[in-house]
Enzyme design. Structure first.
Site, PDB file in Angstrom:
ATOM      1  N   HIS A 119     -28.828 -12.461  24.447  1.00 52.98           N
ATOM      2  CA  HIS A 119     -30.254 -12.140  24.366  1.00 52.98           C
ATOM      3  C   HIS A 119     -30.471 -10.808  25.058  1.00 52.98           C
ATOM      4  CE1 HIS A 119     -31.467 -13.230  28.582  1.00 52.98           C
ATOM      5  NE2 HIS A 119     -30.395 -13.993  28.494  1.00 52.98           N
ATOM      6  N   PHE A 131     -24.901  -7.046  13.268  1.00 49.67           N
ATOM      7  CA  PHE A 131     -24.758  -7.421  14.678  1.00 49.67           C
ATOM      8  C   PHE A 131     -26.032  -7.987  15.297  1.00 49.67           C
ATOM      9  CE2 PHE A 131     -21.439  -3.863  14.476  1.00 49.67           C
ATOM     10  CZ  PHE A 131     -20.465  -4.738  14.020  1.00 49.67           C
ATOM     11  N   ASP A 152     -26.210 -12.611  30.231  1.00 48.25           N
ATOM     12  CA  ASP A 152     -26.921 -12.602  28.942  1.00 48.25           C
ATOM     13  C   ASP A 152     -26.160 -13.348  27.844  1.00 48.25           C
ATOM     14  OD1 ASP A 152     -28.879 -11.058  30.121  1.00 48.25           O
ATOM     15  OD2 ASP A 152     -28.374  -9.210  29.055  1.00 48.25           O
ATOM     16  N   ASP A 195     -19.897 -15.227   8.610  1.00 49.08           N
ATOM     17  CA  ASP A 195     -20.942 -14.670   9.482  1.00 49.08           C
ATOM     18  C   ASP A 195     -21.671 -15.769  10.254  1.00 49.08           C
ATOM     19  OD1 ASP A 195     -20.324 -12.178   8.506  1.00 49.08           O
ATOM     20  OD2 ASP A 195     -22.117 -11.969   7.259  1.00 49.08           O
ATOM     21  N   LEU A 203     -31.868 -11.860  19.758  1.00 52.36           N
ATOM     22  CA  LEU A 203     -30.458 -12.277  19.808  1.00 52.36           C
ATOM     23  C   LEU A 203     -29.581 -11.370  18.949  1.00 52.36           C
ATOM     24  CD1 LEU A 203     -28.918 -14.773  21.153  1.00 52.36           C
ATOM     25  CD2 LEU A 203     -31.409 -14.728  21.369  1.00 52.36           C
ATOM     26  N   ASP A 255       0.872  -1.178   0.000  1.00 53.69           N
ATOM     27  CA  ASP A 255       0.000   0.000   0.000  1.00 53.69           C
ATOM     28  C   ASP A 255       0.904   1.220   0.000  1.00 53.69           C
ATOM     29  OD1 ASP A 255      -1.848   1.994   0.334  1.00 53.69           O
ATOM     30  OD2 ASP A 255      -3.002   0.935   1.883  1.00 53.69           O
ATOM     31  N   GLY A 279      -4.019   4.198   5.344  1.00 59.24           N
ATOM     32  CA  GLY A 279      -3.392   5.439   5.797  1.00 59.24           C
ATOM     33  C   GLY A 279      -4.394   6.499   6.213  1.00 59.24           C
ATOM     34  N   ASP A 280      -5.561   6.506   5.552  1.00 54.19           N
ATOM     35  CA  ASP A 280      -6.608   7.480   5.901  1.00 54.19           C
ATOM     36  C   ASP A 280      -7.605   6.880   6.898  1.00 54.19           C
ATOM     37  OD1 ASP A 280      -7.968   5.641   4.367  1.00 54.19           O
ATOM     38  OD2 ASP A 280      -8.871   7.112   3.020  1.00 54.19           O
ATOM     39  N   GLU A 333      -0.230   4.227  -0.998  1.00 53.93           N
ATOM     40  CA  GLU A 333      -1.284   5.263  -0.985  1.00 53.93           C
ATOM     41  C   GLU A 333      -1.859   5.460  -2.390  1.00 53.93           C
ATOM     42  OE1 GLU A 333      -3.947   6.295   0.145  1.00 53.93           O
ATOM     43  OE2 GLU A 333      -3.090   7.248   1.926  1.00 53.93           O
TER      44      GLU A 333
END
Ligand SMILES: *[C@@H]1O[C@H](CO)[C@@H](O)[C@H](O)[C@H]1NC(C)=O
Ligand SMILES: *[C@@H]1O[C@H](CO)[C@@H](O)[C@H](O)[C@H]1NC(C)=O
Length: 506
Positions: free
Chosen positions: A471, A427, A496, A443, A476, A227, A304-305, A229
């Site tokens: 929970h 999430f 939980d 996932d 969930l 990288d 970098g950013d 940039e």
């Protein structure tokens, strides 16, 4: 008279010891030093990178009381004392707060501040890594790497002694070759001090992943690239360098180096063999890359950013002053191989068996008759018992599979909806049909460990190891112990996230 060992002789000595397979006398930074290109930053949560280093490797912070402790090697030059972390973090969560610089220059890595990509108006600091997301062994001794999930990053914008402008440097890192994505940018190395994109040539960092927006190598990736940039480079020109291979090693060594109008990418299997040269030659011809305008900040896990959408795992790495010789890098590779990186269990607590049907009961005092179930695609808790209707029993029962994204963990298929699995999305937990993609598989992969409240299991997301099945208001989530969402609340967290697993109702 004090006897002196010349750098050249020390180097030969280190090689001799490595060749005989005896105790490794030199660390990677001793080898770089002998080669005349000393480390100016040395980071590892797994081991000391100098034979004499016995200081702190990293700091962890636990969720129960926000206390911190430092983790040091078991002995000078040795592997991290993971047992210290395990006892300090027992029954709670832990984050890696500081990765110390072993070079003596104070170039420590801490939570990355907002930058151009994720600016002060749109977000705060990056997330910190879980302390337990990347367990490994080195020569049979347990240690933990730095598991970077999207949104996680470390940085030092005030580093001293790192290369600036067109000055020469070397960088190497040992990474998990199986943990990557195509987003920008899982990097380690030299970057802007402003956390903003200040133009071509303002970075010189190792990149690892299968992003194909800029450069590419052979196959479909993942690749080790540079990288620099506004570009990930597999070589100078053109965009594709067929000599930059797709990598499938579990542990991968990446070595990048640059000096005026010359740079190189070298890599290999961190568990055996030698380094190959994927590119060595002139700088890219687009303006800004020759000469370079390196700024000398240090990044880990981000661009970098502060572009922080990528994922990967870092075990160790350094930055040097000067352009290391191939011979020096080859000796470092031999040292890494001798460290014997290997995988270890990602799970603990009551064991699950693949093929079994399970039900998972909540342990929070409000809810001990509730089990993880689903209504359509929503995963929730419902009151279930042996006298419940068959349909409800099936909604609350799951088939255990080897993890779709990592077979060292598990995936949970719905009993009443074959082919659909529990996966996290934004999430929240959902039951969704598998589309077979890498994203879905990851996932849908979860790593059970001993329950945080002492009961049953807590079920960690493989891809976000700071997050566990929780929970909250009977739905969930994968929740962190404190965070921006209401379901991340610290109150009742341990209860939980702890579930007693039994054989399935159906
Ligand atoms: C830990 O620190 C966070 C952030 O400052 C705070 O919100 C939380 O309440 C603290 N937790 C404890 C147990 O003190
Ligand atoms: C999961 O399935 C539900 C129901 O079919 C659908 O509405 C939802 O969009 C799916 N989620 C994802 C992330 O594909």
């Amino acid at each position: 008279m004090v006897s002196q060992t010349t750098p050249h002789r020390a180097h030969a000595l280190a090689l001799a010891l490595l060749a005989t397979g005896s105790l490794v006398a030199a660390g990677p930074c001793d080898i770089y030093s002998s080669g005349g290109t000393p480390c100016v930053a040395a980071h590892s949560t797994t081991r000391a990178l100098y034979s004499s280093y016995s200081g702190s490797l990293y700091q962890v912070k636990r969720g129960s009381d926000n206390a911190t402790t430092n983790i040091a090697p078991l002995s000078a030059g040795g592997v991290a004392n993971a047992a210290t972390q395990d006892s300090f973090c027992a029954g709670t969560t832990c984050l890696i707060t500081i990765i110390y610089d072993q070079s003596g220059r104070g170039n420590h890595l801490t939570q990355a501040p907002p930058g151009g990509f994720n600016g002060p108006d749109s977000g705060g600091y990056d997330n910190l890594a879980s302390a337990i997301g990347a367990p490994v062994t080195l020569n049979g001794q347990k240690a933990y790497g730095v598991f970077i999930s999207p949104g996680t990053g470390y940085r030092n914008n005030a580093a001293s002694g790192t290369a600036k402008g067109d000055a020469a440097e070397g960088v190497y890192a040992v990474l998990d070759g199986s943990h990557y994505n195509g987003a920008c940018c899982f990097d380690y190395g030299n970057a802007e001090t402003s956390s903003r994109d200040t133009g071509n040539g303002h970075m010189e960092a190792i990149y690892y992943g299968n992003c194909n927006v800029w450069g590419t190598g052979s196959g479909s990736g993942p690749w080790f690239m540079a990288d620099l940039e506004n570009g990930l480079f597999s070589g100078a020109n053109p965009k594709n360098n067929a000599a930059d291979p797709s990598i499938s090693y579990r542990f991968v060594t990446t070595a990048l180096k640059g000096e005026p109008n010359q740079w190189a990418l070298r890599g290999g299997n961190a568990a055996s063999g030698s380094l190959s040269t994927y590119y060595s030659g002139v700088r890219p011809s687009a303006s800004g890359y020759n000469p370079m305008s390196k700024e000398g900040a240090i990044i880990l896990g981000i661009g970098g950013d502060n572009s922080n959408s990528a994922q990967g795992t870092f075990y160790e790495g350094v930055m040097t002053s000067g352009y290391p010789s191939d011979a020096t890098e080859n000796s470092v590779q031999a040292n890494i191989v001798a460290a014997k990186y290997a995988t270890t269990s990602l799970t603990s607590g009551p064991a699950l068996s693949v093929g079994s049907h399970i039900s998972l009961r909540a342990t929070t005092s409000c809810c001990t008759t509730r089990y993880i179930a689903h209504t359509g695609s929503t995963v929730n808790t419902q009151v279930v018992s042996s006298s419940s209707a068959t349909a409800l029993k099936q909604q609350a029962s799951w088939v255990v599979h080897a993890g779709l994204g990592n077979s060292a963990c598990f995936s949970f298929e719905s009993v009443d909806t074959p082919g659909s699995y529990i996966r996290h999305y934004n999430f929240g937990l959902q039951v969704n049909a598998s589309d077979g993609s890498k994203q879905f598989n990851e996932d849908a992969t979860f790593c059970p460990q001993a329950g945080l409240n002492g009961q049953g299991n807590s079920i960690r997301s493989w891809s976000y190891p700071t997050r566990y099945f929780r929970h909250y208001d009977n739905d969930l989530y994968i929740a962190s112990n404190g965070g921006v969402d209401t379901f991340d609340a610290t109150g009742l967290y341990n209860d939980d996230v702890s579930f007693v697993i039994s054989s399935g109702f159906a």
